[in-house]
Scaffold this motif. Structure first.
Motif, short mmCIF file in Angstrom:
data_model
loop_
_atom_site.label_atom_id
_atom_site.label_comp_id
_atom_site.label_asym_id
_atom_site.label_seq_id
_atom_site.Cartn_x
_atom_site.Cartn_y
_atom_site.Cartn_z
N GLU A 16 47.36 24.51 15.83
CA GLU A 16 45.92 24.74 15.73
C GLU A 16 45.48 25.66 16.87
O GLU A 16 45.89 25.49 18.02
N SER A 388 48.67 29.36 11.98
CA SER A 388 47.93 28.25 12.60
C SER A 388 46.62 27.97 11.85
O SER A 388 45.99 28.89 11.33
N ASN A 389 46.24 26.71 11.79
CA ASN A 389 44.97 26.25 11.18
C ASN A 389 44.93 26.45 9.66
O ASN A 389 43.86 26.36 9.05
#
Length: 560
Positions: A16, A388-389
């Motif tokens: 994240e 990421s995310n």
């Protein structure tokens, strides 16, 4: 859903990223202008433009736009190739609280009219080379303020005059046009310097860009990209790049070749916005199709990063001027926009020592959704793993997740996913699921490690006697045949099978024959996947970003 791909993340890349550190793209830009003010942000035709200069010019341009009576949320179209006026205009539009409408400079009058009407753009920044296109629709669109740029505008008095003379008189690249009261780009900057600039409050949920997409499949729609979408994707991309960035000597500014059109979302975020965030320098290439000029430019530069599409990597690797360039500092070759083919990836690695790291994304995802590790040392044949995310899953026609190893439609969820299509709630509803995933229209499979592979677009799939044939597979096999430079596979009507496979090939070796192609396919493809029609052409029709236009090959058969 378990994010099994997280086990494949390189050291230092987080699952994240904090994406709300900037309230808007404007805040990100202004921090970069301050932080890196003495460094070059762009180089164009041998001239450097530092961060401080882009800051100064874009602020003046923002003041000029406000002086026209434009207010927060108004749309401004930008119809420019890779010239320094582009980042100045875009930064100015965003700083004035306005919305960027990216326009392909090669649009026909019909396409331009649709986009200006659909977006409701009140102003346009356009290169004079394309002014004749605007002239043909000027009376039919709501766009009444025209800022007219010339190739040499920002190059200094003498060099600029020479460039404009060559473009206009020698190369005759500016067709005659008549426009009502256009304002020259340099005059707009001068006027803006004398006007007050009031910085509006721009927030995460304000619209930053309308990125039009879907023009090759039907009516072009504007993907609504909010400030938070684009900020998130810049930060996601920066995090993903980290393992490769560590290979650049400490204190050395990252330099990126900007051969992708920056009006296209891949170039917009991967070159312009990410470059500004990282304090990097982009070498602007106005026309990457002019390969001799491209190589001449590259031979003067020491560079670390090259994002491109498969067709450009392939054309460059096969060009006689390739060895005139020093490739030893190249650390990141990112492929996107279309599938990277194995033969291209193999040749590129062999000639540069830097593997092509294939990624995947769309205008609707700002664009990056997945990517191979940038510390990879080999071609994977996949689009990598979600960045990421980001979550990705595969759905059947009813919207249910499919089991691992089974093909399904790729769906994406993350902070980079658009807010919807501009004024098209019906089209938005078709692609957004109840739990916030965007349905891409791409068919993929996921392996046990979490790597995704595209097997094709739904609309490009060929149905031969009830069997699915994916053009990417046929093309990948054929590009490994010595003598094939590039190729495309499409479906054509067939009385017996419903559809048959047709391949259109551009030769590398003039001696290549249809018999050679058929023998290779017999050895490498099962019966129903083999082409029934083999056609040779001098080139393939492509979009400006380099995607092959399969539709044109289906709709417009060519004489051999």
């Amino acid at each position: 859903m378990e994010k099994i791909w997280l086990k494949q993340y390189p050291d230092g890349v987080p699952a994240e990223v904090q994406t709300d550190v900037y309230p808007s793209l404007v805040a990100l830009l202004e921090e970069s202008f301050r932080k890196h003010q003495g460094l070059p942000a762009y180089r164009f035709m041998g001239k450097a433009f530092n961060f401080e200069l882009i800051d100064d010019l874009s602020r003046a341009f923002a003041a000029y736009l406000q002086s026209l009576g434009l207010v927060k949320g108004d749309r401004v179209a930008v119809m420019l190739p890779n010239v320094p006026q582009y980042p100045v205009a875009v930064a100015g539009i965003l700083r004035a609280g306005l919305v960027v409408v990216n326009v392909n400079p090669l649009y026909t009058p019909r396409e331009l009219e649709h986009q200006l009407k659909d977006s409701g753009a009140k102003a346009i920044v356009i290169l004079e080379n394309f002014a004749t296109t605007l002239q043909q629709v000027a009376d039919a669109v709501p766009t009444k303020h025209v800022v007219l740029a010339a190739m040499g505008d920002l190059m200094g008095f003498l060099k600029g005059a020479i460039i404009n003379h060559v473009v206009r008189k020698v190369k005759k690249m500016v067709p005659a046009y008549t426009l009502a009261a256009p304002v020259r780009f340099n005059d707009a900057i001068s006027l803006g310097r004398r006007k007050p600039f009031t910085a509006p409050v721009v927030g995460a949920d304000d619209i930053a860009v309308l990125q039009y997409t879907g023009g090759t499949t039907g009516v072009s729609k504007g993907a609504v990209l909010l400030h938070r979408n684009l900020v998130a994707n810049v930060l996601q991309s920066e995090a993903w790049y980290q393992p490769a960035l560590k290979k650049i000597p400490k204190g050395e500014q990252i330099t990126t070749i900007c051969a992708l059109p920056i009006y296209h979302i891949f170039g917009f975020n991967t070159n312009m916005m990410l470059g500004l965030r990282m304090g990097g320098c982009n070498i602007l290439i106005a026309n990457p199709r002019d390969l001799p000029a491209l190589f001449k430019e590259l031979s003067r530069e020491r560079f670390h990063s090259l994002p491109a599409v498969n067709t450009l990597f392939n054309a460059m690797a096969n060009h006689p001027d390739f060895d005139k360039v020093d490739w030893s500092h190249l650390k990141i070759s990112v492929g996107g926009g279309m599938a990277v083919q194995q033969a291209t990836a193999r040749l590129w690695l062999e000639k540069t020592g830097c593997p092509i790291c294939e990624g995947y994304g769309l205008s609707e995802t700002s664009p990056v959704a997945s990517c191979n590790r940038v510390d990879t040392d080999a071609y994977s044949g996949t689009i990598g793993i979600p960045v990421s995310n980001t979550e990705m899953k595969l759905l059947d026609d009813d919207g249910n997740a499919v089991p691992m190893g089974q093909a399904g439609e790729i769906a994406i969820k993350g902070p980079q996913v658009m807010a919807g299509y501009w004024q098209r709630p019906d089209e938005t509803a078709k692609v957004m699921t109840a739990d916030g995933f965007f349905r891409t229209g791409d068919i993929g499979v996921m392996d046990e490690r979490g790597f995704f592979k595209i097997v094709d677009r739904k609309k490009d799939m060929i149905l031969v006697s009830g069997f699915n044939v994916y053009p990417n597979e046929v093309e990948d096999v054929l590009t490994q045949l010595p003598g094939v430079l590039e190729c495309a596979a499409v479906g054509v009507p067939d009385d017996k099978a419903g559809e048959a496979v047709k391949v259109v090939i551009v030769k590398k070796d003039p001696a290549l024959t249809e018999q050679d192609v058929r023998a290779w396919c017999e050895a490498n493809l099962t019966g129903y996947k083999r082409p029934k029609v083999v056609e040779f052409r001098a080139d393939l029709p492509k979009t400006p970003v380099g995607k092959v236009l399969r539709r044109e090959l289906r709709d417009k058969p060519s004489a051999r």
